[in-house]
Design a protein around this motif. Structure first.
Motif, PDB file in Angstrom:
ATOM      1  N   GLN A  46       0.999  -1.068  -0.130  1.00  0.00           N
ATOM      2  CA  GLN A  46       0.045  -0.113   0.138  1.00  0.00           C
ATOM      3  C   GLN A  46       1.085   1.520  -0.153  1.00  0.00           C
ATOM      4  OE1 GLN A  46      -2.327  -1.369  -0.907  1.00  0.00           O
ATOM      5  NE2 GLN A  46      -3.856  -0.731   0.438  1.00  0.00           N
ATOM      6  N   GLU A  47       1.861   1.446   1.047  1.00  0.00           N
ATOM      7  CA  GLU A  47       2.424   2.117   0.906  1.00  0.00           C
ATOM      8  C   GLU A  47       3.359   2.821  -0.525  1.00  0.00           C
ATOM      9  OE1 GLU A  47       5.304   0.810   4.143  1.00  0.00           O
ATOM     10  OE2 GLU A  47       3.860   2.142   5.498  1.00  0.00           O
ATOM     11  N   MET A  48       3.816   1.666  -1.105  1.00  0.00           N
ATOM     12  CA  MET A  48       4.754   1.913  -2.219  1.00  0.00           C
ATOM     13  C   MET A  48       3.932   2.136  -3.437  1.00  0.00           C
ATOM     14  SD  MET A  48       6.509  -1.531  -2.357  1.00  0.00           S
ATOM     15  CE  MET A  48       6.596  -2.204  -3.615  1.00  0.00           C
ATOM     16  N   THR A  49       2.478   1.703  -3.452  1.00  0.00           N
ATOM     17  CA  THR A  49       1.560   2.346  -4.510  1.00  0.00           C
ATOM     18  C   THR A  49       1.422   3.507  -3.795  1.00  0.00           C
ATOM     19  OG1 THR A  49       0.678   0.677  -4.505  1.00  0.00           O
ATOM     20  CG2 THR A  49      -0.583   2.133  -5.579  1.00  0.00           C
ATOM     21  N   LEU A  50       1.268   4.212  -3.109  1.00  0.00           N
ATOM     22  CA  LEU A  50       0.872   5.665  -2.777  1.00  0.00           C
ATOM     23  C   LEU A  50       2.232   5.965  -2.555  1.00  0.00           C
ATOM     24  CD1 LEU A  50      -0.776   5.879   0.318  1.00  0.00           C
ATOM     25  CD2 LEU A  50      -1.927   6.067  -1.583  1.00  0.00           C
ATOM     26  N   TYR A  51       3.916   5.915  -2.787  1.00  0.00           N
ATOM     27  CA  TYR A  51       4.230   6.515  -3.228  1.00  0.00           C
ATOM     28  C   TYR A  51       4.666   6.432  -5.003  1.00  0.00           C
ATOM     29  CZ  TYR A  51       9.432   7.778  -4.364  1.00  0.00           C
ATOM     30  OH  TYR A  51      10.356   8.134  -4.683  1.00  0.00           O
ATOM     31  N   VAL A  52       4.459   5.852  -5.689  1.00  0.00           N
ATOM     32  CA  VAL A  52       4.426   5.980  -6.758  1.00  0.00           C
ATOM     33  C   VAL A  52       3.615   6.700  -7.265  1.00  0.00           C
ATOM     34  CG1 VAL A  52       5.961   3.319  -7.118  1.00  0.00           C
ATOM     35  CG2 VAL A  52       3.031   3.630  -6.928  1.00  0.00           C
ATOM     36  N   LEU A  53       2.161   6.640  -6.947  1.00  0.00           N
ATOM     37  CA  LEU A  53       1.824   7.759  -7.760  1.00  0.00           C
ATOM     38  C   LEU A  53       2.024   9.120  -7.920  1.00  0.00           C
ATOM     39  CD1 LEU A  53      -1.823   6.107  -6.379  1.00  0.00           C
ATOM     40  CD2 LEU A  53      -1.412   6.519  -8.725  1.00  0.00           C
ATOM     41  N   ARG A  54       2.604   9.368  -6.700  1.00  0.00           N
ATOM     42  CA  ARG A  54       3.141  11.088  -6.001  1.00  0.00           C
ATOM     43  C   ARG A  54       4.863  11.076  -7.226  1.00  0.00           C
ATOM     44  NH1 ARG A  54       3.840   9.391  -1.072  1.00  0.00           N
ATOM     45  NH2 ARG A  54       1.999   9.426   0.100  1.00  0.00           N
ATOM     46  N   VAL A  55       5.171  10.189  -8.096  1.00  0.00           N
ATOM     47  CA  VAL A  55       6.070  10.270  -8.898  1.00  0.00           C
ATOM     48  C   VAL A  55       6.111  10.243 -10.171  1.00  0.00           C
ATOM     49  CG1 VAL A  55       8.846   9.205  -9.901  1.00  0.00           C
ATOM     50  CG2 VAL A  55       7.919   9.214  -7.062  1.00  0.00           C
ATOM     51  N   PRO A  56       5.464  11.434 -10.929  1.00  0.00           N
ATOM     52  CA  PRO A  56       4.962  11.004 -12.536  1.00  0.00           C
ATOM     53  C   PRO A  56       5.574  10.056 -13.360  1.00  0.00           C
ATOM     54  CG  PRO A  56       5.580  13.765 -11.699  1.00  0.00           C
ATOM     55  CD  PRO A  56       6.395  12.570 -10.394  1.00  0.00           C
ATOM     56  N   GLN A  57       7.010   9.819 -13.343  1.00  0.00           N
ATOM     57  CA  GLN A  57       7.824   8.803 -14.609  1.00  0.00           C
ATOM     58  C   GLN A  57       7.514   7.309 -13.079  1.00  0.00           C
ATOM     59  OE1 GLN A  57       8.524  11.580 -12.199  1.00  0.00           O
ATOM     60  NE2 GLN A  57      11.271  12.032 -12.684  1.00  0.00           N
ATOM     61  N   ALA A  58       7.057   7.293 -12.100  1.00  0.00           N
ATOM     62  CA  ALA A  58       6.467   5.847 -12.386  1.00  0.00           C
ATOM     63  C   ALA A  58       5.094   5.717 -11.550  1.00  0.00           C
ATOM     64  CB  ALA A  58       7.461   5.667 -10.978  1.00  0.00           C
ATOM     65  N   ALA A  59       4.596   6.823 -11.935  1.00  0.00           N
ATOM     66  CA  ALA A  59       2.537   6.752 -11.249  1.00  0.00           C
ATOM     67  C   ALA A  59       2.572   5.594 -12.276  1.00  0.00           C
ATOM     68  CB  ALA A  59       2.496   7.660 -11.974  1.00  0.00           C
ATOM     69  N   HIS A  60       2.982   4.956 -13.360  1.00  0.00           N
ATOM     70  CA  HIS A  60       2.156   3.772 -14.106  1.00  0.00           C
ATOM     71  C   HIS A  60       2.561   2.579 -13.308  1.00  0.00           C
ATOM     72  CE1 HIS A  60       6.726   3.720 -15.425  1.00  0.00           C
ATOM     73  NE2 HIS A  60       5.856   2.555 -15.973  1.00  0.00           N
ATOM     74  N   LEU A  61       3.750   2.342 -12.915  1.00  0.00           N
ATOM     75  CA  LEU A  61       4.137   1.181 -11.821  1.00  0.00           C
ATOM     76  C   LEU A  61       2.795   1.141 -10.852  1.00  0.00           C
ATOM     77  CD1 LEU A  61       7.344   1.942 -10.607  1.00  0.00           C
ATOM     78  CD2 LEU A  61       6.506   0.796 -12.811  1.00  0.00           C
ATOM     79  N   ALA A  62       1.714   1.970 -10.914  1.00  0.00           N
ATOM     80  CA  ALA A  62       0.964   1.301  -9.288  1.00  0.00           C
ATOM     81  C   ALA A  62      -0.636   0.872 -10.719  1.00  0.00           C
ATOM     82  CB  ALA A  62       0.405   2.510  -8.788  1.00  0.00           C
ATOM     83  N   ALA A  63      -0.622   1.780 -11.818  1.00  0.00           N
ATOM     84  CA  ALA A  63      -1.369   1.405 -12.801  1.00  0.00           C
ATOM     85  C   ALA A  63      -2.160  -0.767 -12.832  1.00  0.00           C
ATOM     86  CB  ALA A  63      -2.027   1.725 -13.566  1.00  0.00           C
TER      87      ALA A  63
END
Length: 136
Positions: A46-63
């Motif tokens: 859950q924490e990793m998901t929230l973190y990557v959502l805050r980083v535009p270059q990594a947001a796709h990882l959450a999806a």
């Protein structure tokens, strides 16, 4: 890595024929068992998901993570003995419903650690998912 491990556990647990009515309940029991076995792992996810959502270059990882988990659930449900290829869109809809609802249940449990509430709410989710399938 996590998805392949999870896929292996799902494949092992759901190797025997089973109706979708039973599989819905057993899938949610399996998911809860995995969380109960390693609650810290769930919190980190859950924490990793929230973190990557805050980083535009990594947001796709959450999806990608969300899609992969929903796909695992869909694959498990689609292997039910009374499901056919013609049910593919219904399985997608059902797996998304189960996943989205259980994420909320999980987040509530992570915050409260109220296991009786989790079990009650999960039972309600099982009933709703079964109804959704029956009505479809």
């Amino acid at each position: 890595m996590l998805a392949s491990t999870y896929r292996g556990r799902l494949d092992e647990r759901f190797s025997k024929p089973q109706t979708i009515h039973d599989r819905i309940e057993d899938l949610l029991a399996f998911i809860w068992g995995e969380i109960e076995r390693a609650p810290g792992e769930q919190l980190v996810l859950q924490e990793m998901t929230l973190y990557v959502l805050r980083v535009p270059q990594a947001a796709h990882l959450a999806a990608e993570k969300e899609r992969e988990i929903r796909q695992l659930y869909a694959e498990c449900l689609s292997r039910s003995s009374d499901v056919s290829e013609a049910d593919a869109s219904r399985i997608t809809e059902l797996s998304n419903f189960i996943y989205a609802c259980f994420v909320g249940i999980l987040n509530q449990w992570l915050a409260t650690r109220d296991t009786p509430l989790l079990l009650t709410t999960t039972r309600q989710l099982v009933d709703a998912a079964r109804g959704m399938w029956t009505e479809g």
